[in-house]
Write a protein that holds these residues in place. Structure first.
Motif, PDB file in Angstrom:
ATOM      1  N   LEU A  39      -2.849   1.079  -9.588  1.00  0.00           N
ATOM      2  CA  LEU A  39      -2.974   1.494  -8.000  1.00  0.00           C
ATOM      3  C   LEU A  39      -2.622   0.350  -7.045  1.00  0.00           C
ATOM      4  CD1 LEU A  39      -6.829   2.969  -8.426  1.00  0.00           C
ATOM      5  CD2 LEU A  39      -4.652   4.293  -7.554  1.00  0.00           C
ATOM      6  N   GLU A  40      -2.744  -0.877  -7.467  1.00  0.00           N
ATOM      7  CA  GLU A  40      -2.126  -1.965  -6.436  1.00  0.00           C
ATOM      8  C   GLU A  40      -0.618  -1.831  -6.748  1.00  0.00           C
ATOM      9  OE1 GLU A  40      -0.742  -5.684  -5.380  1.00  0.00           O
ATOM     10  OE2 GLU A  40      -0.533  -5.036  -7.465  1.00  0.00           O
ATOM     11  N   SER A  43       0.460   1.044  -4.299  1.00  0.00           N
ATOM     12  CA  SER A  43       0.125   0.969  -2.941  1.00  0.00           C
ATOM     13  C   SER A  43       1.353  -0.046  -2.509  1.00  0.00           C
ATOM     14  CB  SER A  43      -1.077   0.301  -2.536  1.00  0.00           C
ATOM     15  OG  SER A  43      -1.346  -0.001  -1.463  1.00  0.00           O
ATOM     16  N   ARG A  44       1.756  -1.002  -3.084  1.00  0.00           N
ATOM     17  CA  ARG A  44       2.768  -2.040  -2.705  1.00  0.00           C
ATOM     18  C   ARG A  44       4.169  -1.015  -2.645  1.00  0.00           C
ATOM     19  NH1 ARG A  44       2.484  -6.244  -7.014  1.00  0.00           N
ATOM     20  NH2 ARG A  44       4.662  -6.858  -6.205  1.00  0.00           N
ATOM     21  N   ASN A  47       4.248   1.121   0.285  1.00  0.00           N
ATOM     22  CA  ASN A  47       4.632   0.461   1.622  1.00  0.00           C
ATOM     23  C   ASN A  47       6.020  -0.019   1.556  1.00  0.00           C
ATOM     24  OD1 ASN A  47       2.151   0.601   2.914  1.00  0.00           O
ATOM     25  ND2 ASN A  47       1.326  -0.675   1.686  1.00  0.00           N
ATOM     26  N   THR A  61       4.261   8.871  -3.369  1.00  0.00           N
ATOM     27  CA  THR A  61       3.539   7.663  -3.836  1.00  0.00           C
ATOM     28  C   THR A  61       2.094   7.787  -3.336  1.00  0.00           C
ATOM     29  OG1 THR A  61       5.649   6.419  -3.977  1.00  0.00           O
ATOM     30  CG2 THR A  61       3.514   5.212  -4.265  1.00  0.00           C
ATOM     31  N   PHE A  62       1.889   7.838  -2.165  1.00  0.00           N
ATOM     32  CA  PHE A  62       0.431   7.906  -1.430  1.00  0.00           C
ATOM     33  C   PHE A  62      -0.325   9.045  -2.204  1.00  0.00           C
ATOM     34  CE2 PHE A  62       1.892   5.119   2.213  1.00  0.00           C
ATOM     35  CZ  PHE A  62       0.974   4.249   1.938  1.00  0.00           C
ATOM     36  N   ILE A  65      -1.441   7.961  -5.597  1.00  0.00           N
ATOM     37  CA  ILE A  65      -2.385   7.395  -5.482  1.00  0.00           C
ATOM     38  C   ILE A  65      -3.870   8.110  -5.272  1.00  0.00           C
ATOM     39  CG2 ILE A  65      -3.919   5.502  -4.041  1.00  0.00           C
ATOM     40  CD1 ILE A  65      -0.697   4.321  -3.389  1.00  0.00           C
ATOM     41  N   ASP A  77     -11.438   6.915  -0.956  1.00  0.00           N
ATOM     42  CA  ASP A  77     -10.063   6.635  -0.999  1.00  0.00           C
ATOM     43  C   ASP A  77      -9.107   7.658  -1.285  1.00  0.00           C
ATOM     44  OD1 ASP A  77     -10.855   3.778  -0.837  1.00  0.00           O
ATOM     45  OD2 ASP A  77     -11.132   3.721  -2.806  1.00  0.00           O
ATOM     46  N   ASN A  81      -5.711   8.351   1.301  1.00  0.00           N
ATOM     47  CA  ASN A  81      -4.371   8.439   0.668  1.00  0.00           C
ATOM     48  C   ASN A  81      -3.724   9.529   0.964  1.00  0.00           C
ATOM     49  OD1 ASN A  81      -3.429   5.602  -0.575  1.00  0.00           O
ATOM     50  ND2 ASN A  81      -5.698   5.925  -1.020  1.00  0.00           N
ATOM     51  N   ASP A  84      -2.483   9.730   4.524  1.00  0.00           N
ATOM     52  CA  ASP A  84      -1.411   8.725   4.509  1.00  0.00           C
ATOM     53  C   ASP A  84      -0.311   9.295   4.007  1.00  0.00           C
ATOM     54  OD1 ASP A  84      -2.904   6.307   5.382  1.00  0.00           O
ATOM     55  OD2 ASP A  84      -3.046   5.488   3.604  1.00  0.00           O
TER      56      ASP A  84
END
Length: 291
Positions: A39-40, A43-44, A47, A61-62, A65, A77, A81, A84
């Motif tokens: 997940l981390e 998230s990267r 962005n 991608t969002f 997630i 969460d 997302n 987003d």
């Protein structure tokens, strides 16, 4: 830009490997850590895609997630997302933007968060107002938004949404529906000293819808609205409707045009007004039609 995109794709590939890798010792110590790591990384990556202005990839991608959070029961969460993802998709794929917001709405309504659900319905409606406008869908989501706002006692916000429904109903020739909404919102306005003056515009719009249906209808409506709100009965708007109804009955297209132009020279007509007035004008036979 290209470097950010390449980094994002590498992160996604690594994250997917994390998710599909078998846990050590047959899962004896659980697999939660690999999901958190994935997940981390996602998230990267999302962005980085935004930095590269790869809006479709960022949105996907969002959304990925959000799906993972939803699968793991992290509904807050997940909803965040999806929102987003929608923000990114707005720049590349409006239909997918609306679909992501609807997924967020489903989560928020299940959690009883109706005000935020109402706001997202408004956003979806605005999406459908854009390029390739779908007014039926826009109306539907404004109606949904109004229903949620009214349930939360946010009547002012609900009425704003219903006015959009009325506007599009009028444009789609659903005049009875538009009339009902304008009359209801005008009635609400008359109960407030601060909003009372705005009732004149709502009665004017309702009268135009009546005029599209039938000239006699419009005359009766003007009388009724004048009794409810004398300031409207004495207004230039009411006098215009009376004059136009008479020109329609007399089939005098020149008088209709003259009355409309005179009104517009003093009080500028809005796009909604002119759309309906042009429809009424087209209903009046001209000499060539009578030959």
């Amino acid at each position: 830009m290209a470097d950010n995109e390449a980094k994002a794709r590498d992160l996604i590939a690594e994250a997917e490997k994390k998710l599909t890798a078998k846990p050590l010792f047959g899962g004896l110590f659980g697999g939660g850590g690999k999901t958190e790591d994935a997940l981390e990384m996602f998230s990267r990556a999302a962005n980085l895609f935004k930095m590269a202005k790869k809006w479709g990839d960022a949105g996907k991608t969002f959304s990925r997630i959000a799906d993972l959070h939803k699968k793991n029961g992290n509904t807050h969460d997940a909803a965040t997302n999806y929102v987003d993802a929608s923000t990114c998709f707005k720049k590349s794929d409006p239909k997918e933007a609306a679909a992501c917001l609807q997924r967020a709405i489903d989560i928020y309504t299940e959690a009883g968060r109706f005000t935020i659900a109402a706001k997202h319905h408004q956003t979806i409606a605005e999406i459908f107002e854009g390029e390739g406008a779908d007014l039926d869908k826009a109306m539907h989501h404004y109606q949904q938004s109004a229903d949620f706002f009214r349930g939360e006692e946010s009547n002012s916000s609900a009425n704003k949404c219903m006015l959009k429904v009325a506007e599009y109903a009028g444009k789609l020739e659903q005049y009875e529906k538009a009339i009902g909404i304008y009359e209801k919102v005008a009635g609400d306005a008359l109960e407030s000293s601060l909003l009372k003056y705005s009732a004149k515009e709502y009665f004017f719009r309702a009268s135009l819808c009546h005029l599209c249906i039938d000239a006699l209808n419009a005359q009766h409506a003007i009388e009724k609205y004048g009794e409810l709100y004398p300031a409207f009965g004495d207004s230039r708007e009411a006098k215009l409707i009376k004059t136009l109804a008479k020109t329609v009955e007399e089939q005098d297209v020149e008088a209709f045009t003259a009355a409309t132009q005179e009104f517009d020279s003093i009080s500028r007509l809005e796009a909604f007004h002119t759309t309906l007035l042009l429809r009424v004008k087209k209903q009046i036979p001209v000499e060539d039609d009578l030959c």
